[in-house]
Design an enzyme around this catalytic site. Structure first.
Site, PDB file in Angstrom:
ATOM      1  N   HIS A 257       0.814  -1.221   0.000  1.00 36.75           N
ATOM      2  CA  HIS A 257       0.000   0.000   0.000  1.00 36.75           C
ATOM      3  C   HIS A 257       0.846   1.269   0.000  1.00 36.75           C
ATOM      4  CE1 HIS A 257       0.396  -0.099   4.535  1.00 36.75           C
ATOM      5  NE2 HIS A 257       0.502   1.199   4.328  1.00 36.75           N
TER       6      HIS A 257
ATOM      7  N   ASP B 133      -0.308  -7.624   1.766  1.00 40.20           N
ATOM      8  CA  ASP B 133       0.231  -6.258   1.747  1.00 40.20           C
ATOM      9  C   ASP B 133       1.756  -6.302   1.826  1.00 40.20           C
ATOM     10  OD1 ASP B 133       0.361  -3.498   1.816  1.00 40.20           O
ATOM     11  OD2 ASP B 133      -0.108  -3.359   3.962  1.00 40.20           O
TER      12      ASP B 133
ATOM     13  N   GLY C 242       3.057   6.458   9.158  1.00 38.20           N
ATOM     14  CA  GLY C 242       4.320   6.712   8.483  1.00 38.20           C
ATOM     15  C   GLY C 242       5.327   5.595   8.674  1.00 38.20           C
TER      16      GLY C 242
ATOM     17  N   SER D  45       4.472   2.415   8.083  1.00 38.17           N
ATOM     18  CA  SER D  45       4.092   1.340   7.172  1.00 38.17           C
ATOM     19  C   SER D  45       5.293   0.861   6.367  1.00 38.17           C
ATOM     20  CB  SER D  45       3.017   1.829   6.193  1.00 38.17           C
ATOM     21  OG  SER D  45       1.783   1.987   6.825  1.00 38.17           O
ATOM     22  N   GLY D  46       5.347  -0.447   6.145  1.00 34.57           N
ATOM     23  CA  GLY D  46       6.413  -1.007   5.323  1.00 34.57           C
ATOM     24  C   GLY D  46       7.657  -1.382   6.085  1.00 34.57           C
TER      25      GLY D  46
END
Length: 253
Positions: free
Chosen positions: A68, A112, A202, A204-205
């Site tokens: 995402h 994801d 912020g 994410s990932g």
């Protein structure tokens, strides 16, 4: 009762339009500043010159992050960073290939996970290193103390951090995660954690790290609270995707 979820990245852009009383959380919630370059695998995934997501360097030319985190924009990756205000142009590497998992679904978030191929191989050093990945199907048991890190928001509705923050957190029994999240939590492909510290918008990932291995990719959490015990943060389980990763980039160590 239906629980509304949204990715940590997406929420950052929607916060000005939402009306709720945010819980004030410190951190990466209740986090601490990481010792500079103690997590040399961490990268800042950026768009338009601004931090967008976290990521993990898993080979000298590939970064692992959340699917995402990309919606068609041109991304760059910053390696070897601690304070994002003090980075050189040479630390920026352009992304030339965006490889989202072929079964990625944005709503509700499933599969994801994404690979970013860099335009050149990075030069490994004390500040830039790879992080190991788990074996195919490897599980992390409940009650395992792990850690998260990132440059995300310092509070649910506050500013992002310029320096890399980190926090310890603990894996939760999948059955409890299913009770708290309902059908959006898929135990074979997800991990959820809760502790005094946790990921915020912020982040994410970025990786969930257990025993020096990246076992999860930061995916989503509750829109009202960055570190809610009622709906703990959820991570894509990397071990469920090792064969896909190997097929895309080769056998990673």
């Amino acid at each position: 009762m239906t629980i509304i979820i949204i990715s940590l990245l997406l929420l950052a852009s929607l916060l000005p339009h939402l009306t709720f009383t945010a819980h004030v959380n410190v951190g990466i919630v209740n986090g601490r500043e990481a010792r500079p370059h103690s997590r040399p695998y961490m990268v800042s995934v950026q768009k338009y010159g601004q931090h967008n997501c976290g990521g993990s360097l898993i080979s000298d030319q590939f970064v692992l992050t959340a699917a995402h985190c990309w919606k068609g924009e041109r991304l760059t990756v910053v390696v070897g960073a601690h304070n994002l205000r003090n980075i050189k142009s040479s630390d920026h590497i352009r992304v030339i290939s965006y490889i989202q998992h072929p079964q990625y679904i944005p709503i509700p978030l499933q599969n994801d996970i994404m690979l970013l191929k860099l335009e050149k191989k990075v030069q490994l050093s004390n500040k830039v290193r790879l992080i190991p990945l788990p074996n195919d199907g490897e599980e992390v048991g409940p009650g395992t103390v792990c850690s998260v890190a990132g440059w995300g928001r310092l509070t649910t509705s506050g500013p992002a951090s310029n320096v890399l923050m980190e926090a310890d957190t603990t894996t939760i029994n999948p059955a409890e995660c299913e009770r708290k999240w309902g059908s959006v939590f898929l135990a074979p492909k997800m991990i959820c954690v809760y502790g005094a510290g946790g990921s915020c918008f912020g982040d994410s990932g970025g990786p969930l790290v257990c025993g020096g291995t990246a076992v999860g990719v930061t995916s989503f959490g509750n829109i009202h609270d960055c570190n809610s015990p009622m709906s703990p943060n959820v991570y894509t389980k990397i071990s469920a995707y090792i064969q896909w990763i190997r097929n895309e980039i080769g056998n990673v160590k």
